[in-house]
Design a protein around this motif. Structure first.
Motif, PDB file in Angstrom:
ATOM      1  N   ASN A  65      15.165  34.762  26.042  1.00  0.00           N
ATOM      2  CA  ASN A  65      15.248  33.923  24.852  1.00  0.00           C
ATOM      3  C   ASN A  65      14.191  34.405  23.862  1.00  0.00           C
ATOM      4  N   ARG A  66      14.619  35.209  22.916  1.00  0.00           N
ATOM      5  CA  ARG A  66      13.720  35.674  21.850  1.00  0.00           C
ATOM      6  C   ARG A  66      14.507  35.601  20.554  1.00  0.00           C
ATOM      7  N   VAL A 159       8.152  27.609  23.253  1.00  0.00           N
ATOM      8  CA  VAL A 159       7.003  28.495  23.058  1.00  0.00           C
ATOM      9  C   VAL A 159       7.320  29.427  21.895  1.00  0.00           C
ATOM     10  N   TYR A 160       6.344  29.569  20.972  1.00  0.00           N
ATOM     11  CA  TYR A 160       6.522  30.411  19.790  1.00  0.00           C
ATOM     12  C   TYR A 160       5.354  31.377  19.658  1.00  0.00           C
ATOM     13  N   THR A 161       5.641  32.520  19.039  1.00  0.00           N
ATOM     14  CA  THR A 161       4.606  33.483  18.697  1.00  0.00           C
ATOM     15  C   THR A 161       4.855  33.958  17.271  1.00  0.00           C
ATOM     16  N   LEU A 167       7.941  33.747  12.561  1.00  0.00           N
ATOM     17  CA  LEU A 167       7.826  32.864  13.715  1.00  0.00           C
ATOM     18  C   LEU A 167       8.954  33.197  14.680  1.00  0.00           C
ATOM     19  N   VAL A 168       8.583  33.472  15.932  1.00  0.00           N
ATOM     20  CA  VAL A 168       9.564  33.898  16.938  1.00  0.00           C
ATOM     21  C   VAL A 168       9.500  32.955  18.133  1.00  0.00           C
ATOM     22  N   GLN A 169      10.670  32.447  18.539  1.00  0.00           N
ATOM     23  CA  GLN A 169      10.734  31.596  19.732  1.00  0.00           C
ATOM     24  C   GLN A 169      10.858  32.475  20.969  1.00  0.00           C
ATOM     25  N   LEU A 170       9.993  32.214  21.959  1.00  0.00           N
ATOM     26  CA  LEU A 170       9.971  33.004  23.188  1.00  0.00           C
ATOM     27  C   LEU A 170      10.590  32.284  24.373  1.00  0.00           C
ATOM     28  N   MET A 171      10.722  30.967  24.284  1.00  0.00           N
ATOM     29  CA  MET A 171      11.198  30.211  25.440  1.00  0.00           C
ATOM     30  C   MET A 171      11.638  28.834  24.978  1.00  0.00           C
ATOM     31  N   GLU A 172      12.701  28.297  25.619  1.00  0.00           N
ATOM     32  CA  GLU A 172      13.132  26.927  25.359  1.00  0.00           C
ATOM     33  C   GLU A 172      13.693  26.324  26.640  1.00  0.00           C
ATOM     34  N   TRP A 173      13.428  25.044  26.815  1.00  0.00           N
ATOM     35  CA  TRP A 173      13.935  24.336  27.996  1.00  0.00           C
ATOM     36  C   TRP A 173      13.943  22.843  27.720  1.00  0.00           C
ATOM     37  N   ASP A 174      15.015  22.155  28.119  1.00  0.00           N
ATOM     38  CA  ASP A 174      15.135  20.703  28.009  1.00  0.00           C
ATOM     39  C   ASP A 174      15.325  20.143  29.405  1.00  0.00           C
ATOM     40  N   ASP A 175      14.519  19.149  29.769  1.00  0.00           N
ATOM     41  CA  ASP A 175      14.627  18.611  31.119  1.00  0.00           C
ATOM     42  C   ASP A 175      13.883  17.288  31.214  1.00  0.00           C
ATOM     43  N   GLU A 209       8.104  43.918  28.684  1.00  0.00           N
ATOM     44  CA  GLU A 209       9.253  44.781  28.419  1.00  0.00           C
ATOM     45  C   GLU A 209      10.333  44.047  27.635  1.00  0.00           C
ATOM     46  N   GLN A 210      10.617  42.799  28.032  1.00  0.00           N
ATOM     47  CA  GLN A 210      11.622  42.012  27.329  1.00  0.00           C
ATOM     48  C   GLN A 210      11.049  41.288  26.103  1.00  0.00           C
ATOM     49  N   ARG A 211       9.724  41.233  26.039  1.00  0.00           N
ATOM     50  CA  ARG A 211       9.025  40.561  24.939  1.00  0.00           C
ATOM     51  C   ARG A 211       9.475  39.106  24.823  1.00  0.00           C
ATOM     52  N   ALA A 212       9.536  38.464  25.963  1.00  0.00           N
ATOM     53  CA  ALA A 212       9.959  37.067  26.011  1.00  0.00           C
ATOM     54  C   ALA A 212       9.400  36.439  27.289  1.00  0.00           C
ATOM     55  N   MET A 213       9.485  35.106  27.368  1.00  0.00           N
ATOM     56  CA  MET A 213       9.100  34.395  28.577  1.00  0.00           C
ATOM     57  C   MET A 213      10.325  34.328  29.482  1.00  0.00           C
ATOM     58  N   LEU A 214      10.226  34.889  30.678  1.00  0.00           N
ATOM     59  CA  LEU A 214      11.349  34.910  31.613  1.00  0.00           C
ATOM     60  C   LEU A 214      11.147  33.867  32.707  1.00  0.00           C
ATOM     61  N   LEU A 215      12.243  33.268  33.149  1.00  0.00           N
ATOM     62  CA  LEU A 215      12.184  32.317  34.252  1.00  0.00           C
ATOM     63  C   LEU A 215      11.982  33.105  35.545  1.00  0.00           C
ATOM     64  N   THR A 216      10.750  33.131  36.036  1.00  0.00           N
ATOM     65  CA  THR A 216      10.406  33.960  37.186  1.00  0.00           C
ATOM     66  C   THR A 216      10.393  33.196  38.506  1.00  0.00           C
ATOM     67  N   HIS A 217      10.284  31.865  38.459  1.00  0.00           N
ATOM     68  CA  HIS A 217      10.305  31.059  39.684  1.00  0.00           C
ATOM     69  C   HIS A 217      11.113  29.791  39.447  1.00  0.00           C
TER      70      HIS A 217
END
Length: 250
Positions: A65-66, A159-161, A167-175, A209-217
């Motif tokens: 998500n970038r 999360v934004y950078t 302005l670039v969004q790096l991650m989004e999640w609703d829960d 490498e992906q320049r984004a926040m990845l769901l790793t766990h």
């Protein structure tokens, strides 16, 4: 002159006696004790080796998500110059049916945005206090933002950078969120589970490498007995709280 056999035997016997005495003394002092036999290691069994390995995913869930946030620029390159309320309003404007009108899924959130005059995290404003932490390792802080999706108990986490004054969004999640933590290069979200005594723990980590926040766990962890609580399905996110004591605040 080399020692004779009787001399070496006698010396060896004295040494063994000394070591036994030392071991006994250590045992009396609470030294290490054997834990018993260890289980034999068993290698994993590979199932169905005749299957052809898949070369593409079955479902497209948008792991990366970038996305550039259009309409918001950062002239000085400092993300602290960005108004968190403007970022949330921009997202809501892109999905008006979700936030405007009596039948809107998150109509209460849309109405309460009018109560944000004093800033995020104040009064009844649905936008939570923003947090700033370097999550990418470039020495500059990123913006971790959250806002309540009401009615209901769902929280949006973003999360934004800043990249080239954009302005670039790096991650989004609703829960349904129990807690949110920032640790190193990661964002950790804890959510209640429908299984009593367990919770979901999801971790996003910066990937250069992906320049984004990845769901790793994505784990279900034991927490102890607690009341059964339903876990709503994410509404905006492509796949499945508000604060960190170690994160810097504005």
């Amino acid at each position: 002159m080399p020692r004779s056999r009787p001399t070496r035997v006698a010396a060896l016997g004295a040494l063994v006696a000394l070591l036994l005495a030392a071991a006994t003394a250590c045992g009396d002092a609470g030294g290490l004790q054997g834990a018993g036999p260890t289980e034999t290691a068993v290698s994993p069994d590979k199932l169905w080796p005749q299957l052809t390995p898949a070369s593409s995913p079955a479902y497209v869930i948008g792991e990366v998500n970038r996305e550039v946030v259009k309409g918001i620029t950062v002239p000085r390159g400092d993300i602290r110059d960005v108004d968190p309320l403007a970022v949330v309003r921009k997202e809501m404007a892109e999905s008006p049916d979700s936030y405007q009108g009596d039948d809107a899924m998150y109509g209460r959130t849309g109405r309460l945005m009018a109560e944000c005059d004093k800033g995020a995290g104040r009064g009844r404003c649905p936008v939570l206090q923003p947090y700033y932490r370097d999550l990418t390792g470039d020495g500059r802080p990123e913006l971790t933002l959250g806002f309540r999706l009401m009615p209901g108990n769902t929280t949006a986490v973003r999360v934004y950078t800043v990249d080239k004054h954009r302005l670039v969004q790096l991650m989004e999640w609703d829960d349904a969120v129990s807690a949110v933590e920032l640790a190193g290069r990661s964002v950790i979200i804890r959510s209640p589970s429908e299984v009593a005594g367990y919770e979901y723990r999801l971790q996003w980590t910066w990937d250069a490498e992906q320049r984004a926040m990845l769901l790793t766990h994505d784990e279900m962890l034991r927490t102890g007995p607690h009341k059964k609580s339903p876990r709503p399905s994410p509404s905006r996110s492509s796949s499945p709280s508000g604060g960190s004591p170690s994160a810097s605040t504005p």
